[in-house]
Design a protein around this motif. Structure first.
Motif, PDB file in Angstrom:
ATOM      1  N   ARG A 246       0.840  -1.211   0.000  1.00  0.00           N
ATOM      2  CA  ARG A 246       0.000   0.000   0.000  1.00  0.00           C
ATOM      3  C   ARG A 246       0.870   1.255   0.000  1.00  0.00           C
ATOM      4  NH1 ARG A 246      -4.463  -2.219   4.184  1.00  0.00           N
ATOM      5  NH2 ARG A 246      -5.747  -3.299   2.644  1.00  0.00           N
ATOM      6  N   GLU A 247       1.935   1.223   0.780  1.00  0.00           N
ATOM      7  CA  GLU A 247       2.848   2.359   0.829  1.00  0.00           C
ATOM      8  C   GLU A 247       3.519   2.567  -0.535  1.00  0.00           C
ATOM      9  OE1 GLU A 247       6.994   3.491   3.086  1.00  0.00           O
ATOM     10  OE2 GLU A 247       5.559   2.208   4.122  1.00  0.00           O
ATOM     11  N   MET A 248       3.929   1.465  -1.153  1.00  0.00           N
ATOM     12  CA  MET A 248       4.588   1.554  -2.449  1.00  0.00           C
ATOM     13  C   MET A 248       3.621   2.088  -3.510  1.00  0.00           C
ATOM     14  SD  MET A 248       6.582  -1.406  -4.626  1.00  0.00           S
ATOM     15  CE  MET A 248       7.209  -2.103  -3.116  1.00  0.00           C
ATOM     16  N   ILE A 249       2.385   1.640  -3.490  1.00  0.00           N
ATOM     17  CA  ILE A 249       1.385   2.130  -4.452  1.00  0.00           C
ATOM     18  C   ILE A 249       1.160   3.617  -4.256  1.00  0.00           C
ATOM     19  CG2 ILE A 249      -1.076   2.020  -5.030  1.00  0.00           C
ATOM     20  CD1 ILE A 249      -0.876  -1.024  -4.576  1.00  0.00           C
ATOM     21  N   SER A 250       1.105   4.033  -3.012  1.00  0.00           N
ATOM     22  CA  SER A 250       0.924   5.459  -2.730  1.00  0.00           C
ATOM     23  C   SER A 250       2.085   6.283  -3.285  1.00  0.00           C
ATOM     24  CB  SER A 250       0.800   5.667  -1.221  1.00  0.00           C
ATOM     25  OG  SER A 250       0.770   7.021  -0.904  1.00  0.00           O
ATOM     26  N   GLU A 251       3.290   5.789  -3.072  1.00  0.00           N
ATOM     27  CA  GLU A 251       4.464   6.497  -3.587  1.00  0.00           C
ATOM     28  C   GLU A 251       4.479   6.515  -5.114  1.00  0.00           C
ATOM     29  OE1 GLU A 251       7.852   4.673  -1.789  1.00  0.00           O
ATOM     30  OE2 GLU A 251       7.337   5.398   0.217  1.00  0.00           O
ATOM     31  N   LEU A 252       4.094   5.413  -5.735  1.00  0.00           N
ATOM     32  CA  LEU A 252       4.048   5.374  -7.192  1.00  0.00           C
ATOM     33  C   LEU A 252       3.003   6.338  -7.748  1.00  0.00           C
ATOM     34  CD1 LEU A 252       4.453   1.550  -7.854  1.00  0.00           C
ATOM     35  CD2 LEU A 252       6.099   3.362  -8.379  1.00  0.00           C
ATOM     36  N   ARG A 253       1.896   6.465  -7.059  1.00  0.00           N
ATOM     37  CA  ARG A 253       0.873   7.433  -7.494  1.00  0.00           C
ATOM     38  C   ARG A 253       1.397   8.862  -7.396  1.00  0.00           C
ATOM     39  NH1 ARG A 253      -4.142   4.309  -4.733  1.00  0.00           N
ATOM     40  NH2 ARG A 253      -4.559   2.926  -6.503  1.00  0.00           N
ATOM     41  N   GLU A 254       2.157   9.134  -6.333  1.00  0.00           N
ATOM     42  CA  GLU A 254       2.755  10.469  -6.194  1.00  0.00           C
ATOM     43  C   GLU A 254       3.734  10.732  -7.338  1.00  0.00           C
ATOM     44  OE1 GLU A 254       4.563  10.966  -2.372  1.00  0.00           O
ATOM     45  OE2 GLU A 254       2.722  10.415  -1.321  1.00  0.00           O
ATOM     46  N   ILE A 255       4.551   9.739  -7.663  1.00  0.00           N
ATOM     47  CA  ILE A 255       5.512   9.890  -8.765  1.00  0.00           C
ATOM     48  C   ILE A 255       4.769  10.096 -10.077  1.00  0.00           C
ATOM     49  CG2 ILE A 255       7.258   8.661 -10.118  1.00  0.00           C
ATOM     50  CD1 ILE A 255       8.131   7.343  -7.453  1.00  0.00           C
ATOM     51  N   LYS A 256       3.705   9.373 -10.264  1.00  0.00           N
ATOM     52  CA  LYS A 256       2.905   9.517 -11.483  1.00  0.00           C
ATOM     53  C   LYS A 256       2.347  10.929 -11.609  1.00  0.00           C
ATOM     54  CE  LYS A 256      -1.175   7.518 -13.702  1.00  0.00           C
ATOM     55  NZ  LYS A 256      -2.248   6.518 -13.553  1.00  0.00           N
ATOM     56  N   GLU A 257       1.862  11.483 -10.517  1.00  0.00           N
ATOM     57  CA  GLU A 257       1.330  12.850 -10.526  1.00  0.00           C
ATOM     58  C   GLU A 257       2.433  13.860 -10.828  1.00  0.00           C
ATOM     59  OE1 GLU A 257      -1.786  14.091 -10.380  1.00  0.00           O
ATOM     60  OE2 GLU A 257      -2.384  11.980 -10.527  1.00  0.00           O
ATOM     61  N   ILE A 258       3.597  13.649 -10.241  1.00  0.00           N
ATOM     62  CA  ILE A 258       4.718  14.562 -10.493  1.00  0.00           C
ATOM     63  C   ILE A 258       5.100  14.513 -11.972  1.00  0.00           C
ATOM     64  CG2 ILE A 258       7.174  14.918 -10.034  1.00  0.00           C
ATOM     65  CD1 ILE A 258       6.632  13.959  -7.150  1.00  0.00           C
ATOM     66  N   LEU A 259       5.143  13.320 -12.542  1.00  0.00           N
ATOM     67  CA  LEU A 259       5.501  13.200 -13.950  1.00  0.00           C
ATOM     68  C   LEU A 259       4.424  13.799 -14.858  1.00  0.00           C
ATOM     69  CD1 LEU A 259       7.051   9.619 -14.027  1.00  0.00           C
ATOM     70  CD2 LEU A 259       8.254  11.819 -14.166  1.00  0.00           C
ATOM     71  N   LYS A 260       3.167  13.678 -14.467  1.00  0.00           N
ATOM     72  CA  LYS A 260       2.087  14.295 -15.238  1.00  0.00           C
ATOM     73  C   LYS A 260       2.208  15.818 -15.235  1.00  0.00           C
ATOM     74  CE  LYS A 260      -1.899  11.227 -15.128  1.00  0.00           C
ATOM     75  NZ  LYS A 260      -3.246  11.063 -14.573  1.00  0.00           N
ATOM     76  N   ASP A 261       2.572  16.355 -14.075  1.00  0.00           N
ATOM     77  CA  ASP A 261       2.692  17.804 -13.944  1.00  0.00           C
ATOM     78  C   ASP A 261       3.874  18.352 -14.741  1.00  0.00           C
ATOM     79  OD1 ASP A 261       0.498  17.801 -12.287  1.00  0.00           O
ATOM     80  OD2 ASP A 261       1.661  17.857 -10.428  1.00  0.00           O
ATOM     81  N   ARG A 262       4.888  17.559 -14.966  1.00  0.00           N
ATOM     82  CA  ARG A 262       6.059  18.004 -15.729  1.00  0.00           C
ATOM     83  C   ARG A 262       5.754  18.170 -17.207  1.00  0.00           C
ATOM     84  NH1 ARG A 262      11.495  14.919 -13.679  1.00  0.00           N
ATOM     85  NH2 ARG A 262      11.638  15.984 -11.673  1.00  0.00           N
ATOM     86  N   LYS A 263       4.791  17.444 -17.706  1.00  0.00           N
ATOM     87  CA  LYS A 263       4.496  17.498 -19.138  1.00  0.00           C
ATOM     88  C   LYS A 263       3.887  18.779 -19.538  1.00  0.00           C
ATOM     89  CE  LYS A 263       4.144  12.633 -20.135  1.00  0.00           C
ATOM     90  NZ  LYS A 263       3.347  11.570 -20.642  1.00  0.00           N
TER      91      LYS A 263
END
Length: 65
Positions: A48-65
């Protein structure tokens, strides 16, 4: 009467041995199940912690585009 008691005594002893061994085996099995359950709960928490962190990374990468 004594002959009947002597005749049934080995069967009773074997039965008591099986009951004793069975109860010991069930206790051992319950301890194993508890250990496996604890490990599984730890893995679920880590996942669950890893999924949460991956979602945060996904959001950060989305914001960079």
């Amino acid at each position: 009467m004594l002959d009947a008691l002597i005749a049934w005594l080995p069967l009773v002893v074997i039965f008591l041995v099986f009951i004793t061994l069975g109860s010991h085996q069930m206790r051992s099995y319950k301890q194993h199940v508890d250990q496996v359950t604890d490990i599984n709960n730890e893995l679920v928490a880590i996942n669950r912690e890893m999924i949460s962190e991956l979602r945060e990374i996904k959001e950060i990468l989305k914001d960079r585009k």
